[in-house]
Structure formats: C-alpha cells, structure tokens
Design an enzyme around this catalytic site. Structure first.
Site, short mmCIF file in Angstrom:
data_model
loop_
_atom_site.label_atom_id
_atom_site.label_comp_id
_atom_site.label_asym_id
_atom_site.label_seq_id
_atom_site.Cartn_x
_atom_site.Cartn_y
_atom_site.Cartn_z
CD GLU A 87 -1.78 -2.45 1.34
OE1 GLU A 87 -0.39 -2.72 2.46
OE2 GLU A 87 -2.74 -3.18 1.34
CG HIS A 104 -10.99 -7.51 5.70
ND1 HIS A 104 -10.67 -8.04 6.74
CD2 HIS A 104 -10.37 -7.36 5.38
CE1 HIS A 104 -9.65 -9.18 6.58
NE2 HIS A 104 -9.31 -8.32 5.54
#
Lengths: 337, 338
Positions: free
Chosen positions: A60, A129
């Site tokens: 990321e 998540h």
C-alpha cells in the site's frame, strides 16, 4: 436509463474517464487481471490494456507513493486500496506527500490522484475488514474526502474526483455495493434496481464536490448522514414517523455547511450519524459546526448516533452497527428534549 | 510462468537429501495433516450452511508446511502468521473446539467471538495470531525474536507469511533489523503461487523468495512444501541456525492451496487442471499415506482408525461451535483498554 449497482456505477465512471483521458491510469491489488475483489474494475484491463489498468504487489505504501510520483508528472492515477482497513501503511504518503505537495511547492506541483477504498461493515469482516477511517483523512488539510450513498452519486462524484487536481479519498461503503441497506440485517437484501437512485445515465456527468443532497425533506429534525447511514436514517424516519430532514453529505471535505445551516435553522434539532467510532469521529466536527452556526436556533442538544468506541467486533457486528432502532431512539429523544 | 510446478525447488541447497521419517514421525505427520484437512473441510461446509460468516481462508493443500515446521519447534518457541491461520493453530496444539467456535463467533472461541477466523491467539501454545493485515505479522514476529534474544531464553520465533505479503515494505524493514541484531527468527514464506487472484509472476520481480534476504545477508532455502519430510529437514536447519545465535533464516515453502483465496473467490485466475494436477501428483497427505503403507508402518485398517478418530475430533469441534452460546452483549465493551 439503465438501473445499475454501485459497483457498476463506479466501473462506469472509471471506464468513461479512461476513455476520455489517456492520462488516467488505474491500478491496485488484484485490480487488473482479476478485476478487483469487489469487481469494480472488471473488464478494464481487457479494454484498455495492461499499461493503463494493472495489478500491483501488495504494497500500500508503494501504491500511493508511486501514484503521487505519477501525478506530479502529469498522469491522473486512480488507485485502489483493497479495503480501507489496509490504508494505514500508505497514510504517511497520503499525509506527508500527497496532501502537502501543492502547499510546499507553492502550487507548482499537485497530486491529482484518486484513492478509492471500500469501507464500513456489514459483511462480518471483523476488525481488519470493516473500518470507516474517514476522520483520519478529514483531519488532514490538503485532502478531499468523498463518500457516496448510491449509484448515481457514485458515478458523478467519482468523475469529479478523478478530474480534481488535488488528492481525493474516495470511500465506498461496501455494504452498499449491491443494494441499499437499511440496517435491518435480518431482512432480505434489496437490490439497487428497486431504488430510484440506481438510474444512472450512460454518458458523462459530474457532481460537484462539496454539495450535499437532501434525501428527505422534513420540518422536525435535521439528520446529517453519509454513506450507508443515509439509508438507515431513511428507515428510522419511516419507522418512527418523525418528520426528519435527511442530509446526505456526499463529500465530507469540502463540507456543504450552507445546506446544514439552512436545515438546522429550519428544524431547530440535529442528529448526526456515522458508522465509525464515536470519539473524534467526523460527527464531532459536524456537531461543532452546527453549534457554531445555529446555536440560537437549537431547541435541543445535538445527538450523535455512531459506532461504539470499540474495535469492529466479529460476532457482535450488529450490536456495534448503529442500526435503525438506535437512530430511531435518538430521533425520539431529540424531539422530546 | 505460473504453470511451472511450484513443488519443485530450484536452489541447490534444497536438493540436500531428505531423510526418511521414522514410523512414529510418519504416523504423527499423517494424523496432524489429516486433522487440519478434515477440520478445514468441515469449516468450509459450515460456512456454506451459513454457520460461519464473513472471512474464512482455508489451508487445504498447505498442511505439510505447518506440520513439518512444528516438528522442529520446542515448547517456548513462538508462532505467528497471517489470516490463513487455522492450520497453524491446530498444529500448535490449540483445541479445535476453540478454533471452530471462534469461526462461529461463540463464547468458547479463542477470542470469545471478538476476532473471528483471522484473529485468534493462545498464550499457552505461544501462538501470537492470526493477523488480518497482510504482512503486518512479519514485523511482530521480528519483535518476538528480539524479545527472545533480550531474555536470552533460547527460543526461536517462526513468522509465516505468503508470497503476496512478501512484497510489503515492512517485511524488508524487519529483515534488516533481524539481520542487524542477529535475532532468532525463522521467516517462512508460504509460496502458494497466488496472492489472492494475482499470480506470483504478475506481482513479484524476484520470484525466488528464498533470495529476498540476500541484501541483508540472510540465508534462504527453497523447500518442497508438499513433502513434510523436506519441510521438517529444512526447518531443522533453519531453527538450529536461528537458535545458535546466527540470526534469521528464510525458508520458502513451495506449496499450493486447493481452495479459493477466501470463500468468495471465483478462482478465474487458474485452471481446474492446474489444481487437479497438484492434488493428484503432490498431495502432502497422500504422499505420507503411500509411504506408510509401502513401508508397512500401518495397514489400511490402521489408517482407517486414524481417519475415524480425526473425524470424531472434528465433529466434536463442529458440535461445540454450534451449541456454545453467543457472547453476551456486554462483551462488546471488554478488552479495549484496562
């Protein structure tokens, strides 16, 4: 006009912008060949080739850092962080580089990138998540933060985000990808095709960043919401019969303070909703704005209905989620205050 | 070249002779691997029945890696891994009932329903999770190694991660520190060839992960991760290296997952033939099974008895996970800060 899902609307916006501007490049983890874990970029690699829509390693920091470099030299990157929960390694690049490049180069360099990421719960994702990190971004000057609640807005806002010359954090409530969600998790999933805002024009249109929408006009209380919570607010208003005016912010920064101010001056009451944790959440900023602008018009204390100050639980997802029952209780409380 | 056989190690070190297992070792490995497989099959079934919600990443196909590695560890050594963690927990000796009950979100789950499939822990078994953020556990595993060295306890930490996680920046920050401070860490890269839907060749410039530590002078070895004996032999060398104060070691396990990345994986990124070929030619459990029968370590009947006892154990876990009560709503507020 076609009735489409939020996933299709997002794909449509990216597709259209890739066709219009060859400086638009799209990338992220599993974004190219696989078409994205939520299928938002499905077919784009086949259509535009691997130089314009491609897979990245699971990195990321690298994804965002590289996007900033691309943007500084004239490209218009649209990168995906697979889940908003994965963005934290990239936070350094977003805050220290993307958000500040324009300021520290006195306007010579900009970061015209869009960072898309699915956010929010409702799919039993547990703590890694399910998060809603919008306040991490609204707190940083130099960023714009967008969060659509329906397919029509998703397309128009994403087009504006991609065209914007500054970095835009584009949060996509994943529970809304395939249908509106009232918060009644025990009821069958409603498809987007039954919702009027799933009617999306095929052609280009842009929704200006910084303009809220009023989803329901009302006189009794102003409800400020965004993303999934817009639908929860609608359900709560219907179920309590309280004549709420529901504002869908659509973009958090820039914030449409005019619409908020006009509404609260009219209703004299305000309830603020978000799924993210409560303390230092964006609701705190909204609450401050409302009292600064509307203090003498308020008939009752401003209430917030939010996620609890806990990590997103696995088994107890629906105890955490600020569903229509909790919102309904707040509406009643603010009316009785 | 995604189609290349992952099970064939390339580096010369991995060609070192793989010693045969003793009867006890073969039978123990068979039982452990079978237990993990049956457990995962049951979890998959229960997911299909709606008893498990959210994320669930099955370990089927990769069993030889954790079982072989566990054979090299001694009590006190730590294990930490990513989100495909059920097999690691069972191999560490954590009770299947507690693992399955965490999947169903019940009180008796290892995290009392707070964590779910990806987030479970056990102090008793020195299992440090279960981490849902890809690659994050590698830094933590390095910290465990630091603590071992600091306490001079002679323990080794084993940090597992996948070929996808191997591209996270913090993995290399960790490698540097581990090498710099000679930490007793064994990094186990479980290369199952796919980072979710992205094949190794589409995401990695250097696809030989055993070489990823070279610029930090960390030795590495590619291992046939489908052969539990090869895993155990390489694991022994790596653990001894780390325990003796020589610093970290990287083992790249060439393995394969039979199921999708998660339960919602359309698996369009590989062919059914590829999966079938791995199952037919390299299955870790079948390999041990044939060896046991060929060596006369056990008869078909003996193995059937093992199968039955494993099935009973798994059924017990599944029953518990469905009957154990859900957590009280007050649990939402516990374990946040003291």
């Amino acid at each position: 006009m076609a009735r489409i899902t939020m996933i299709e609307a997002i794909r449509d916006a990216i597709d259209l912008m890739m066709a219009r501007d060859d400086k638009v490049v799209v990338f992220g983890e599993d974004v190219g060949y696989f078409g994205g874990v939520f299928r938002c970029t499905d077919g784009l690699q086949r259509k535009y080739g691997r130089t314009r829509c491609f897979d990245t390693p699971i990195s990321e920091t690298g994804i965002v850092g590289v996007a900033i470099g691309m943007g500084a030299y004239g490209l218009r990157p649209v990168c995906e962080i697979q889940f908003a929960d994965y963005v934290y390694p990239a936070y350094d690049q977003i805050v220290s580089e993307a958000a500040r490049l324009r300021y520290r180069s006195a306007g010579e360099f900009t970061s015209p990138l869009t960072i898309r990421m699915p956010c929010g719960g409702g799919i039993f994702g547990g703590q890694t998540h399910s998060q809603s990190p919008e306040a991490c971004f609204t707190h940083v000057s130099g960023l714009k933060t967008v969060i659509p609640s329906n397919p029509y807005d998703a397309k128009g806002l994403l087009i504006s985000a991609i065209e914007d010359d500054d970095p835009v954090i584009f949060l996509e409530p994943k529970r809304l990808y395939n249908g509106p969600f009232s918060g009644h998790h025990d009821q069958p999933v409603v498809p987007w095709s039954r919702h009027p805002l799933s009617e999306v024009p095929d052609e280009y249109y842009a929704i200006e960043l910084g303009k809220a929408a009023i989803r329901r006009e009302g006189a009794a209380v102003t409800v400020i919401a965004y993303g999934t919570m817009v639908h929860v607010a609608e359900a709560a208003a219907a179920e309590t019969g309280i004549d709420a005016e529901i504002i869908d912010l659509r973009t958090l920064i820039p914030l449409d303070t005019d619409t908020i101010e006009q509404s609260v001056r009219k209703t004299g009451r305000c309830v603020i909703l978000h799924e993210a944790t409560r303390t230092s959440g964006f609701g705190a900023e909204l609450s401050a704005q409302v009292q600064e602008r509307c203090f003498h018009h308020l008939e009752a204390p401003i209430l917030r209905v939010t996620g609890w100050d806990t990590p997103y639980p696995h088994a107890q997802e629906w105890d955490y989620f600020p569903g229509p029952a909790r919102v309904g209780r707040a509406l009643k409380a603010v009316m009785e205050a | 070249m995604a189609a290349k056989s992952a099970a064939k190690p390339k580096s010369s070190e991995a060609q070192a002779a793989v010693a045969e297992f003793t009867k006890d070792q073969d039978l123990a490995a068979y039982r452990e691997m079978l237990y993990i497989r049956r457990f995962e099959e049951k979890a998959g079934q229960m997911y299909g029945m709606g008893l498990i919600g959210g994320f669930c990443h099955l370990y089927i196909g990769q069993e030889a890696v954790v079982v072989g590695m566990q054979m090299c560890l001694t009590p006190g050594d730590q294990v930490i891994t990513g989100y495909r963690d059920h097999g690691h927990m069972l191999a560490c000796g954590m009770d299947g009932k507690g693992v399955m009950a965490e999947l169903t979100g019940r009180r008796g789950g290892f995290s009392r329903g707070k964590g779910g499939s990806m987030h479970m822990f056990s102090v008793e078994k020195q299992f440090f999770g279960g981490h849902g953020i890809v690659g994050a556990q590698v830094s933590l595993g390095t910290g465990l190694g630091f603590a071992n060295r600091y306490k001079k306890n002679g323990n080794v930490s084993v940090a597992y991660f996948g070929d996808g996680a191997a591209n996270q920046g913090q993995v290399y920050e960790s490698f540097n520190m581990a090498a710099l401070w000679k930490l007793p860490v064994v990094y186990v890269v479980e290369n199952n060839r796919y980072a979710m839907g992205t094949a190794v060749t589409r995401s990695s410039a250097q696809t030989d992960f055993s070489k990823r530590g070279l610029s930090f002078n960390i030795p590495g070895e590619q291992v046939d991760g489908m052969d539990v004996r090869a895993v155990q032999a390489a694991g022994q060398r790596a653990v001894e290296h780390a325990r003796s104060g020589e610093g970290p070691f990287i083992l790249e396990m060439m393995t394969y997952r039979y199921r999708g990345h998660s339960m919602s994986d359309p698996a369009k990124y590989r062919s059914k033939d590829e999966v079938q070929k791995m199952r037919n030619e390299h299955d870790p459990i079948e390999q041990v099974r044939s060896r046991i029968l060929a060596a006369g370590f056990a008869t078909e009947d003996d193995l059937k008895k093992i199968d039955a006892s494993v099935r009973d154990l798994v059924q017990e876990a599944a029953d518990f996970a469905q009957t154990d009560p859900e957590p009280d709503v007050a649990e939402l507020w516990t374990d946040i800060v003291k």
